[in-house]
Enzyme design. Structure first.
Site, short mmCIF file in Angstrom:
data_model
loop_
_atom_site.label_atom_id
_atom_site.label_comp_id
_atom_site.label_asym_id
_atom_site.label_seq_id
_atom_site.Cartn_x
_atom_site.Cartn_y
_atom_site.Cartn_z
CD GLU A 32 11.51 -2.85 -25.14
OE1 GLU A 32 11.64 -1.66 -24.82
OE2 GLU A 32 12.40 -3.48 -25.77
CD GLU B 246 12.92 -4.09 -30.24
OE1 GLU B 246 11.69 -3.99 -30.20
OE2 GLU B 246 13.69 -3.25 -29.72
#
Ligand SMILES: *[C@@H]1O[C@H](CO)[C@@H](O)[C@H](O)[C@H]1NC(C)=O
Ligand SMILES: *[C@@H]1O[C@H](CO)[C@@H](O)[C@H](O)[C@H]1NC(C)=O
Ligand SMILES: *[C@@H]1O[C@H](CO)[C@@H](O)[C@H](O)[C@H]1NC(C)=O
Ligand SMILES: *[C@@H]1O[C@H](CO)[C@@H](O)[C@H](O)[C@H]1NC(C)=O
Ligand SMILES: *[C@@H]1O[C@H](CO)[C@@H](O)[C@H](O)[C@H]1NC(C)=O
Ligand SMILES: *[C@@H]1O[C@H](CO)[C@@H](O)[C@H](O)[C@H]1NC(C)=O
Length: 556
Positions: free
Chosen positions: A292, A399
């Protein structure tokens, strides 16, 4: 007594039958226990539910596995297409066997009135066309974070093994993939990285062996492979942050980027991890450009755990000039590289930008990984665009977890079927939109949804009772994931499966190992539905399924 050869054979056959009976008994049903938000399946040191794989017998045989909000958890029944109709009884319905197959050869309307007169009738047809083929499956898995490793360590060996087998064995849900942080993540007791000391050490002189936390993890994964009888796991390794000294702001989180002078060192760091893991007999299948990246650009306003900021152009530069060549010119040249491991809203914009600043950069990417947290707000057309732009790149959801999305209640909800449904929606959507794999977040967490060093607690498919250390709870999420991972094996090809009404979601695959078809379908309605599965070769079968239920049918 004189035993003739004939009787001997008979006795042997009896013995064999009883042995087979015993081995069949390895299929252990879920021990359902009511909990705050629904029901969980309880495992202790002597008991855990498993489902041995059963293959459909005969040309027109099928095996149907079902789970429901009411309490079915991998209930399995076998039958034949020539039976024409079959009924899945919901958990708790009045029958000696909660899941007795009921073959109905009479007029459905009449029977329906007899069984549940008040439920509105719906009929949906699923057309399965084996001639229309789509993407190939890489696999399914979950993440082995520091938190997972820490919890497992506190459990008795029998329960650790139950967790391993539940996820990675054939009688469990048959995972073959695993995500693993390089260094720490928020699911750890504290942030950490390799070579935190000495600082400004471009040669990474102190990164020569596995950190003791990874040493522990490697031992656990060794045991996992042993008890689950799996020799290869596709491990995807991802770094959350570099050591602080490599960053523009010397902190684990916040607005911070990699310092230009450490671009090559950060690439070498990844290579070093590959070398050391391989030496421990834990070969890494894939790495990514980092977890991220936008958390280190603006996400830090809300997100207070380890991050490393990248913009598309800085990432393109690092990938094209450092990471890409470093990996491709090493003995690890076949290790896959994934980008950009962030939310759906960054797709495909991020890659277009990378391509503009460094045309060669995206050539280094074998695939693209995505996190699900904003999927409700950004539809799958972004994926379709991305896939159209880069059709040769693998797409993996890397995820997902409930209890973390914006506006969602944090932490664990024991027994929540609704959270399982969210996974079902996500899996159907991703698989219908070219995804090749799905890797969930933490395999197991504690009752609160941690440990997490910034208290970013979330849900997981298995929750451990770390208070007693004597039980684990399998959430509905576990079974939802299993309805896909257990039946859609690596190399499966998606084939067309079209429902006639949106009250049924479906996706179907052709398995390469058995040649069988695995079709997953989900009744999201509050009512019973009569599904007609119409296969282009096998013909039709009518399956009556309870409200709020998920099924996988496997047939030849
Ligand atoms: C585990 O659960 C089973 C099934 O409920 C029970 O019979 C057994 O006594 C339990 N074992 C322990 C050690 O609590
Ligand atoms: C190497 O790292 C360890 C911690 O992993 C630290 O204790 C040690 O001081 C470091 N060595 C040097 C020379 O900085
Ligand atoms: C790093 O290693 C290279 C080659 O071994 C050496 O020339 C250089 O001096 C080292 N740099 C540092 C800061 O230790
Ligand atoms: C990358 O840029 C080139 C040249 O502009 C273009 O032809 C290509 O389609 C772009 N690829 C992607 C994935 O954006
Ligand atoms: C954990 O086990 C303890 C002791 O048996 C029990 O009191 C507690 O309710 C359990 N926790 C959950 C979440 O079931
Ligand atoms: C789906 O079923 C519902 C309820 O029976 C019906 O109202 C709706 O029109 C159907 N939609 C389609 C696309 O068939």
């Amino acid at each position: 007594m004189k035993v003739s050869g004939y009787t001997g054979t008979f006795v042997f056959l009896l013995y064999l039958l009883s042995y087979m009976g015993f081995s069949y008994a390895l299929t252990t049903p879920c021990l359902l226990r009511p909990s705050t938000f629904g029901s969980v399946c309880v495992c202790n040191v002597t008991y855990c539910d498993f489902l041995d794989p059963v293959t459909p017998t005969g040309v027109d045989g099928f095996v149907l596995t079902s789970s429901s909000k009411m309490g079915l958890r991998f209930s399995s029944l076998s039958g034949k297409f020539s039976d024409k109709t079959v009924m899945v009884k919901d958990y708790g319905s009045q029958s000696t066997d909660a899941f007795e197959p009921m073959v109905m050869l009479v007029n459905r309307g009449n029977l329906k009135t007899k069984i549940q007169p008040k439920v509105s009738q719906r009929k949906v047809k699923i057309k399965v066309d084996r001639n229309k083929k789509f993407q190939k499956v890489v696999g399914f898995g979950g993440a082995f974070t520091g938190a997972v490793s820490h919890i497992l360590e506190t459990l008795p060996q029998e329960l650790q093994d139950a967790v391993y087998q539940s996820f990675y064995s054939k009688k469990g849900i048959g995972y073959t993939m695993m995500r693993m942080p390089i260094g720490g993540s928020d699911f750890d007791l504290a942030p950490w990285a390799y070579n935190e000391l000495p600082e400004d050490d471009v040669n990474l002189s102190n990164f020569t062996q596995l950190h003791y936390l990874d040493e522990k993890k490697a031992k656990q994964i060794e045991q996992l492979k042993l008890v689950s009888n799996i020799d290869k796991i596709k491990i995807m390794a991802t770094a959350w942050s570099s050591p602080k000294w490599m960053k523009t702001r010397k902190s684990w989180n916040g607005l911070s980027f990699l310092r230009k002078k450490y671009y090559q060192t950060w690439a070498d760091y990844h290579l070093r991890f590959l070398e050391i893991m391989e030496a421990k007999n834990m070969p890494i299948w894939a790495i990514s450009t980092g977890n991220e990246p936008l958390n280190g650009v603006f996400g830090w306003v809300f997100i207070h755990f380890m991050s490393l900021g990248w913009t598309p152009s800085s990432q393109a530069e690092w990938l094209a000039d450092n990471l890409g060549p470093t990996i491709r010119n090493s003995k690890f040249k076949d290790v896959k590289i994934f980008g950009n491991e962030d939310q759906r809203y960054t797709f495909p914009f991020w890659f277009k930008q990378m391509n503009q600043s460094r045309p060669k950069s995206i050539d280094y990417l074998d695939g693209l990984t995505m996190h699900w947290y904003w999927d409700e707000y950004f539809g799958p057309t972004l994926i379709d665009e991305t896939h159209k732009l880069m059709p040769d790149k693998l797409l993996i959801s890397s995820e997902s977890c409930a209890g973390a999305a914006p506006l969602m209640k944090a932490g664990v909800q024991l027994g929540s079927w609704e959270r399982g449904e969210r996974y079902a929606y996500s899996l159907f959507e991703d698989l219908q939109h070219s995804f090749n794999g799905y890797v969930d977040w933490n395999l197991i967490l504690n009752e609160q949804g941690g440990p997490n060093y910034v208290d970013n607690v979330v849900d997981a498919p298995i929750i451990a009772n770390v208070t007693s250390g004597q039980e684990i709870y399998k959430q509905p999420i576990f079974y939802v994931l299993g309805h896909f991972s257990k039946f859609i094996h690596e190399g499966s090809i998606r084939i067309e499966a079209e429902p006639s009404n949106i009250s049924i979601l479906t996706v179907a695959f052709e398995r390469p190992d058995t040649g069988t078809i695995a079709c997953v379908f989900f009744n999201s309605a509050q009512a019973e539905v009569v599904v007609t599965l119409a296969d282009s070769i096998r013909g039709n079968i009518e399956i009556t399924i309870p409200p709020k239920s998920l099924h996988t049918i496997e047939y030849n």
